[in-house]
Design an enzyme around this catalytic site. Structure first.
Site, PDB file in Angstrom:
ATOM      1  N   THR A 199       0.839  -1.212   0.000  1.00  0.00           N
ATOM      2  CA  THR A 199       0.000   0.000   0.000  1.00  0.00           C
ATOM      3  C   THR A 199       0.865   1.251   0.000  1.00  0.00           C
ATOM      4  O   THR A 199       0.558   2.251  -0.641  1.00  0.00           O
ATOM      5  CB  THR A 199      -0.956  -0.008   1.210  1.00  0.00           C
ATOM      6  OG1 THR A 199      -1.635  -1.267   1.253  1.00  0.00           O
ATOM      7  CG2 THR A 199      -1.978   1.120   1.110  1.00  0.00           C
ATOM      8  N   ASP A 223       2.397   4.416   6.690  1.00  0.00           N
ATOM      9  CA  ASP A 223       2.693   2.989   6.632  1.00  0.00           C
ATOM     10  C   ASP A 223       1.397   2.185   6.579  1.00  0.00           C
ATOM     11  O   ASP A 223       0.318   2.695   6.927  1.00  0.00           O
ATOM     12  CB  ASP A 223       3.533   2.555   7.848  1.00  0.00           C
ATOM     13  CG  ASP A 223       4.286   1.249   7.604  1.00  0.00           C
ATOM     14  OD1 ASP A 223       5.126   0.891   8.440  1.00  0.00           O
ATOM     15  OD2 ASP A 223       4.006   0.594   6.571  1.00  0.00           O
ATOM     16  N   ALA A 253      -0.805  -1.629   7.199  1.00  0.00           N
ATOM     17  CA  ALA A 253      -1.079  -2.516   8.340  1.00  0.00           C
ATOM     18  C   ALA A 253      -1.715  -3.794   7.821  1.00  0.00           C
ATOM     19  O   ALA A 253      -2.320  -3.821   6.753  1.00  0.00           O
ATOM     20  CB  ALA A 253      -2.024  -1.847   9.345  1.00  0.00           C
ATOM     21  N   ASP A 254      -1.581  -4.844   8.621  1.00  0.00           N
ATOM     22  CA  ASP A 254      -2.231  -6.107   8.256  1.00  0.00           C
ATOM     23  C   ASP A 254      -3.652  -6.179   8.807  1.00  0.00           C
ATOM     24  O   ASP A 254      -4.503  -6.870   8.249  1.00  0.00           O
ATOM     25  CB  ASP A 254      -1.399  -7.280   8.775  1.00  0.00           C
ATOM     26  CG  ASP A 254      -0.021  -7.278   8.147  1.00  0.00           C
ATOM     27  OD1 ASP A 254       0.054  -7.323   6.901  1.00  0.00           O
ATOM     28  OD2 ASP A 254       0.973  -7.158   8.879  1.00  0.00           O
ATOM     29  N   LYS A 265       1.093  -5.574  12.461  1.00  0.00           N
ATOM     30  CA  LYS A 265       2.012  -5.277  11.359  1.00  0.00           C
ATOM     31  C   LYS A 265       3.099  -6.328  11.329  1.00  0.00           C
ATOM     32  O   LYS A 265       3.340  -7.012  12.328  1.00  0.00           O
ATOM     33  CB  LYS A 265       2.632  -3.880  11.533  1.00  0.00           C
ATOM     34  CG  LYS A 265       1.673  -2.775  11.134  1.00  0.00           C
ATOM     35  CD  LYS A 265       2.264  -1.393  11.327  1.00  0.00           C
ATOM     36  CE  LYS A 265       3.429  -1.108  10.389  1.00  0.00           C
ATOM     37  NZ  LYS A 265       3.138  -1.378   8.962  1.00  0.00           N
ATOM     38  N   GLY A 266       3.782  -6.449  10.160  1.00  0.00           N
ATOM     39  CA  GLY A 266       4.834  -7.443  10.053  1.00  0.00           C
ATOM     40  C   GLY A 266       4.536  -8.544   9.067  1.00  0.00           C
ATOM     41  O   GLY A 266       5.295  -9.486   8.931  1.00  0.00           O
ATOM     42  N   GLU A 312       9.860  -0.520  11.143  1.00  0.00           N
ATOM     43  CA  GLU A 312       8.608   0.239  11.016  1.00  0.00           C
ATOM     44  C   GLU A 312       8.204   0.861  12.343  1.00  0.00           C
ATOM     45  O   GLU A 312       7.784   2.011  12.416  1.00  0.00           O
ATOM     46  CB  GLU A 312       7.482  -0.669  10.522  1.00  0.00           C
ATOM     47  CG  GLU A 312       7.637  -1.090   9.086  1.00  0.00           C
ATOM     48  CD  GLU A 312       6.501  -1.985   8.656  1.00  0.00           C
ATOM     49  OE1 GLU A 312       6.031  -2.796   9.465  1.00  0.00           O
ATOM     50  OE2 GLU A 312       6.074  -1.857   7.499  1.00  0.00           O
TER      51      GLU A 312
HETATM   52  O1  LIG Z   1       5.868  -5.974   7.329  1.00  0.00           O
HETATM   53  C1  LIG Z   1       5.156  -5.346   6.574  1.00  0.00           C
HETATM   54  C2  LIG Z   1       4.361  -4.177   7.012  1.00  0.00           C
HETATM   55  O2  LIG Z   1       3.934  -4.242   8.337  1.00  0.00           O
HETATM   56  C3  LIG Z   1       3.240  -3.799   6.053  1.00  0.00           C
HETATM   57  O3  LIG Z   1       2.962  -2.430   6.251  1.00  0.00           O
HETATM   58  C4  LIG Z   1       1.985  -4.595   6.256  1.00  0.00           C
HETATM   59  O4  LIG Z   1       2.275  -5.981   6.142  1.00  0.00           O
HETATM   60  C5  LIG Z   1       0.880  -4.204   5.258  1.00  0.00           C
HETATM   61  O5  LIG Z   1       1.327  -4.511   3.972  1.00  0.00           O
HETATM   62  P1  LIG Z   1       0.384  -4.224   2.706  1.00  0.00           P
HETATM   63  O6  LIG Z   1       0.281  -2.719   2.565  1.00  0.00           O
HETATM   64  O7  LIG Z   1       1.124  -4.840   1.566  1.00  0.00           O
HETATM   65  O8  LIG Z   1      -0.960  -4.858   2.974  1.00  0.00           O
END
Ligand SMILES: O=C[C@H](O)[C@H](O)[C@H](O)COP(=O)(O)O
Length: 278
Positions: free
Chosen positions: A41, A97, A99-100, A110-111, A119
């Site tokens: 994202t 940033d 988030a999951d 997160k992670g 982060e």
């Molecule tokens: O370790 C990754 C981070 O915490 C990401 O910000 C989280 O996993 C969200 O990733 P995405 O934007 O791809 O859903």
């Protein structure tokens, strides 16, 4: 009938909408120090920033949260610096940033991409952390109801077996060392040279209920579980962002001041502690 490609395109567009709205609302031209998170994202956050006039972005410096976000900043031609070079006493003006999963109190998992430690360092160095996500990340039933892969925990590899034992004692329904496959045989190795353990717990309570005994029958509050996890010897950092937000404390906040969600209908919803999800 919608195909898998249609669904993927819808999710990607919702990420883009959230990111562009968040940047429009929270990146003031007067800002000088900007944190950039990791994941898919935040790619749209950098695209939104890159769409601004160079007269604005050339005065800004961007701080990454790992190898991926470092490359995002560099590839966009934005000025790159590192959080350890931020002058003492100076905070980032804003950090964006992903988030999951996001609960009703703006606690985050997160992670998912194994970037949680840097982060959390960068987010907590910002006056305000703004979260951007697609509609799948909204959690009404507590962290763990949408993101079912477990709470990511960054650990020292030699301590992993002991950490797994302790997680079981804390009521984890399952906990395992994250594999590096398909890209890498063996364990996933983070930007910090450590491993990730994913620990599945029953859905976490955003807040303690009256007369509630935290951890009873394996049901924890976010804060209660976080306080236990971070103290396990060998744990470097945990993928729960909890406690206070930048609106509540001067510095060190882990929680966002707002979470922007791109919705499937093309709208953007914003969640804050004051107004909830609107
Ligand atoms: O370790 C990754 C981070 O915490 C990401 O910000 C989280 O996993 C969200 O990733 P995405 O934007 O791809 O859903």
């Amino acid at each position: 009938m919608a195909t898998a490609n249609d669904a993927a395109a819808l999710i990607e567009e919702s990420k883009r909408l959230a990111a562009f709205q968040a940047v429009a609302d929270h990146l003031s031209p007067s800002y000088r120090h900007i944190g950039i998170g990791s994941g898919s994202t935040v790619v749209h956050v950098v695209a939104a920033i890159s769409s601004l006039s160079p007269s604005i972005t050339s005065a800004m410096t961007f701080y990454p949260t790992g190898a991926q976000s470092e490359a995002l900043i560099e590839d966009a031609g934005l000025r790159l610096a590192y959080i350890n070079k931020l002058p003492p006493g100076v905070q980032l003006d804003v950090c964006f940033d992903g988030a999951d999963e996001v609960d009703s109190a703006l606690n985050l998992i997160k992670g998912g991409g194994a970037c949680l430690w840097q982060e959390k360092i960068v987010a907590s160095a910002a006056k305000k952390f703004v979260c951007v996500a697609d509609f799948r990340k909204i959690s009404e039933g507590g962290l763990g109801t949408e993101w079912k892969k477990g709470v990511p925990i960054e650990v020292l590899p030699m301590a992993a077996p002991r950490v797994l034992d302790e997680l079981k004692r804390l009521g984890a329904q399952g906990a395992k060392i994250r594999s590096g496959l398909p890209g890498k045989a063996g364990a996933c190795v983070t930007d910090n040279g450590l491993w990730i353990v994913d620990a599945v717990f029953k859905p976490l309570l955003a807040k303690a209920e009256e007369g509630y005994e935290d951890g009873k029958d394996g049901v924890w509050t976010v804060d209660g579980l976080a306080d236990k996890l971070i103290k396990i010897p060998g744990v470097a950092e945990i993928g729960l962002f909890y406690g206070k937000s930048g609106l509540e404390v001067e510095s060190g906040a882990q929680k966002p001041v707002a979470a922007y969600f791109g919705m499937a209908d093309g709208s953007v919803k914003v969640q804050t502690l004051e107004k909830g999800l609107v």
